[in-house]
Design a protein around this motif. Structure first.
Motif, PDB file in Angstrom:
ATOM      1  N   GLU A   1       0.747  -1.204  -0.027  1.00  0.00           N
ATOM      2  CA  GLU A   1      -0.036  -0.083  -0.072  1.00  0.00           C
ATOM      3  C   GLU A   1       0.863   1.301   0.132  1.00  0.00           C
ATOM      4  N   CYS A   2       1.930   1.192   0.842  1.00  0.00           N
ATOM      5  CA  CYS A   2       2.823   2.311   0.766  1.00  0.00           C
ATOM      6  C   CYS A   2       3.558   2.654  -0.501  1.00  0.00           C
ATOM      7  N   ILE A   3       4.119   1.544  -1.094  1.00  0.00           N
ATOM      8  CA  ILE A   3       4.744   1.549  -2.443  1.00  0.00           C
ATOM      9  C   ILE A   3       3.686   2.261  -3.361  1.00  0.00           C
ATOM     10  N   TYR A   4       2.521   1.509  -3.471  1.00  0.00           N
ATOM     11  CA  TYR A   4       1.410   2.111  -4.357  1.00  0.00           C
ATOM     12  C   TYR A   4       0.908   3.499  -4.361  1.00  0.00           C
ATOM     13  N   LYS A   5       0.903   4.182  -3.212  1.00  0.00           N
ATOM     14  CA  LYS A   5       0.829   5.234  -2.992  1.00  0.00           C
ATOM     15  C   LYS A   5       1.820   6.314  -3.277  1.00  0.00           C
ATOM     16  N   GLU A   6       2.807   5.808  -3.475  1.00  0.00           N
ATOM     17  CA  GLU A   6       4.112   6.750  -4.037  1.00  0.00           C
ATOM     18  C   GLU A   6       4.109   6.376  -5.347  1.00  0.00           C
ATOM     19  N   LYS A   7       3.691   7.188  -6.297  1.00  0.00           N
ATOM     20  CA  LYS A   7       3.867   7.158  -7.362  1.00  0.00           C
ATOM     21  C   LYS A   7       4.957   7.692  -7.929  1.00  0.00           C
ATOM     22  N   PRO A   8       5.850   7.123  -9.194  1.00  0.00           N
ATOM     23  CA  PRO A   8       6.772   7.780  -9.758  1.00  0.00           C
ATOM     24  C   PRO A   8       6.683   9.362 -10.088  1.00  0.00           C
TER      25      PRO A   8
END
Length: 306
Positions: free
Chosen positions: A134-141
């Motif tokens: 979830e944390c990685i998904y929230k952090e968009k490139p």
């Protein structure tokens, strides 16, 4: 297509630091001579963690002494999950250390790692895989791939292609009757007149592997070459993880024959006289390849083999 779900895309930062005083990863990466080697090690280690060269993208590599910081982009949740598990289990760090050692042609390169997504430090929550996702998904490139990374990708492809060409030439040299110091004798030699093993209630001399064995194995083992490799790796350092997965990636274009050929070549070169038919037969039997065992031991007629 209307109504189709948005693609799963996420981003994270991988912090790397060598704990060896004589190895500074940022300085090596800033060196024009060493940069391709560092990139190659990163690329292969990340491929090991996801099972594919395309499982995760590197968008940029930052040098912030003493850290080398790699900005990652994941386009599939499945790949990100594999990466997280590899990172959590220490497999990614081990792969990084191995590839850095090979690429830089130096001794062991111990590495410490840290994983962040935005302000979140993921190392403390790795057991909660869904939360990390979830944390990685929230952090968009926040960027496209850096031009330097694109150039290094092309350099990496050229290195892999050249390595494949060199390996193919070396393999052909091994097949040549004029080859000097082949990895095996043409007929195979028994370790001792009294050393035998039993297969299907028959006794066979435990000879070293021959060129004919090598070629038959590569031709007939098919998709099970990796399983056989993992059976052989129990007593062979040259085949320990992540070597087998790397062979699959490096020789993907050449196909199953070349992948299987290179696997057994590593085994023969590493084990020397200990690369025996008994060890190979045991690995084949462990994976249900009885017909190939019979072929190698001359128990199948020409009609059955064709």
């Amino acid at each position: 297509m209307a109504g189709s779900p948005a693609p799963w895309i996420g981003s994270a930062y991988l912090f790397l630091q060598s704990t060896c005083r004589t190895v500074a990863l940022p300085a090596l990466y800033e060196s024009s001579q060493q940069k391709p080697s560092i990139f190659k090690a990163l690329k292969l280690a990340l491929a090991d963690s996801t099972g594919s060269l395309h499982g995760v993208d590197m968008l940029k590599v930052h040098c912030s002494h003493p850290h080398l910081i790699v900005q990652l982009k994941f386009c599939r949740q499945e790949n990100c999950r594999r990466f997280l598990r590899s990172y959590r289990d220490g497999a990614l760090r081990a792969a990084l250390q191995n590839h850095l050692q090979l690429s830089l042609a130096m001794g062991k390169v111990p590495v410490e790692t840290e994983l962040r997504a935005g302000s979140e430090h993921l190392d403390g929550m790795l057991k909660d895989e869904d939360r990390c996702l979830e944390c990685i998904y929230k952090e968009k490139p926040d960027r496209l791939r850096d031009e330097e990374i694109t150039e290094l990708e092309e350099c990496f492809k050229s290195l892999v292609l050249q390595q494949n060409i060199n390996n193919n030439v070396a393999a052909k040299d091994c097949l040549s009757p004029n080859s000097v110091s082949p990895p095996y004798s043409s007929q195979g030699s028994s370790l001792s007149p009294d050393v035998t093993f039993t297969f299907q209630e028959q006794q066979f001399a435990n000879r070293t592997l021959t060129l004919e064995d090598h070629q038959k194995f590569a031709k007939l083992v098919s998709k099970k070459w990796k399983q056989v490799g993992r059976s052989l790796q129990k007593n062979c350092r040259a085949l320990r993880d992540p070597v087998i997965d790397n062979l699959a990636l490096e020789y993907d274009r050449e196909g199953l024959y070349e992948q299987a050929y290179q696997l057994l070549l590593r085994f023969i070169q590493s084990e020397g006289k200990k690369a025996t038919i008994a060890r190979l037969i045991a690995a084949l039997e462990e994976n249900g390849l009885t017909s190939l065992s019979e072929e190698l031991l001359g128990l199948r007629s020409n009609e059955e083999s064709s």
